[in-house]
Design an enzyme around this catalytic site. Structure first.
Site, PDB file in Angstrom:
ATOM      1  CG  HIS A 193       2.554  21.652  22.348  1.00 18.62           C
ATOM      2  ND1 HIS A 193       1.384  21.232  22.936  1.00 18.62           N
ATOM      3  CD2 HIS A 193       2.789  20.804  21.318  1.00 18.62           C
ATOM      4  CE1 HIS A 193       0.922  20.168  22.275  1.00 18.62           C
ATOM      5  NE2 HIS A 193       1.750  19.883  21.304  1.00 18.62           N
ATOM      6  CG  HIS A 247       5.306  20.193  17.110  1.00 15.48           C
ATOM      7  ND1 HIS A 247       4.661  20.435  15.927  1.00 15.48           N
ATOM      8  CD2 HIS A 247       4.323  19.977  18.036  1.00 15.48           C
ATOM      9  CE1 HIS A 247       3.344  20.366  16.117  1.00 15.48           C
ATOM     10  NE2 HIS A 247       3.124  20.102  17.374  1.00 15.48           N
ATOM     11  CG  ASN A 279      -1.728  -1.148   1.457  1.00 14.59           C
ATOM     12  OD1 ASN A 279      -2.608  -1.411   0.648  1.00 14.59           O
ATOM     13  ND2 ASN A 279      -1.474  -1.918   2.499  1.00 14.59           N
TER      14      ASN A 279
HETATM   15 MN    MN Z   1       1.954  16.425  17.873  1.00 16.23          MN
END
Ligand code: MN
Length: 262
Positions: free
Chosen positions: A211, A82, A65
């Site tokens: 974060h 990030h 796939n």
């Molecule tokens: Mn994340």
């Protein structure tokens, strides 16, 4: 004991059942929810699988796939880059992170009672100190996992518990995050929800403190995990090695735990 003997003992423990290997990973499938941002921002792709061939005219002897997904789809790793606060962290992308950090101890904070009473439960420093009073001090370099049994308490059709005023899912407050970083020098924070921050953390100061501070300090995140109920409060080791994506901000991955059977 020699390092070789440690390895041999580990393998024999796994084979004899004294050490269980626990899979903390959700199956990558289209139905599993991907985090949704306010509509003015671009969105992460859900998991989509497209068959190339399955023992047919497209490939008579083989099955395979193609798939598409974002770096932050399914059970996944958040690297320091990030977040904007971590953009200049040395070796802060998944391809440059030190591989030694892919193997680390974990402490598991059982928040199941609190989350059953309040799906938007906020993890505090007091809760972490109470955990330490029972289980001992959190060692530097440990993962801290917030156990909520989320898959059992939230509506499967509304996994993030989205209400009119946003998602209501659990996560730590600013004080707890700063304490984990500054007082305990943790490796990172992990959760079963779709983000390491609480659903309402866009209202916190600063926004998304887990974060903001964790990645700014070069710490990591793990989210969309499962089976944290199968781990002891302490004593397990996590193997979490993200894919080596060039300059990647995160990665879907298989997270496994080596958990002693007491
Ligand atoms: Mn994340």
């Amino acid at each position: 004991m020699s390092a070789t003997q440690v390895n041999m003992d580990l393998i024999s423990s796994i084979l004899s059942g004294g050490m269980k290997v626990v899979d903390l990973t959700e199956t990558l499938r289209p139905e599993y929810p991907t985090i949704t941002l306010p509509s003015e921002f671009k969105q992460a792709s859900p998991f989509v699988k497209e068959q190339i061939s399955r023992y047919d005219e497209d490939g008579p002897g083989w099955y395979w796939n193609n798939f598409t997904l974002s770096e932050h789809t399914g059970t996944h790793f958040d690297a320091p880059v990030h977040w904007v606060t971590g953009k200049d962290v040395p070796n802060g992308s998944v391809d440059t992170m030190p591989v030694e950090r892919f193997v680390a101890p974990v402490v598991v904070i059982d928040c199941t009672a609190e989350v059953r009473a309040d799906l938007g439960y906020i993890l505090t420093k007091e809760k972490l100190l109470a955990w330490e009073a029972e289980h001992g001090r959190i060692e530097p370099g440990s993962w801290v996992f917030m156990r909520t049994d989320w898959r059992h308490v939230t509506d499967p059709k509304n996994y993030t518990n989205l209400q009119e005023d946003g998602a209501h899912s659990p996560g730590p407050d600013t004080e707890a995050v700063l304490w984990m970083i500054e007082e305990r020098d943790v490796l990172g924070f992990g959760t079963e929800c779709v983000g390491t921050d609480a659903g309402q953390a866009f209202l916190f100061e600063p926004q998304f403190p887990c974060h903001h501070y964790m990645h700014g300090a070069g710490k990591y995140g793990l989210q969309c995990m499962t089976n944290l109920d199968l781990l002891p409060a302490r004593g397990a080791v996590i193997i979490a090695a993200p894919l080596k994506i060039e300059d990647g901000s995160g990665s879907p991955l298989r997270v496994i735990a080596l958990a002693p059977v007491e």
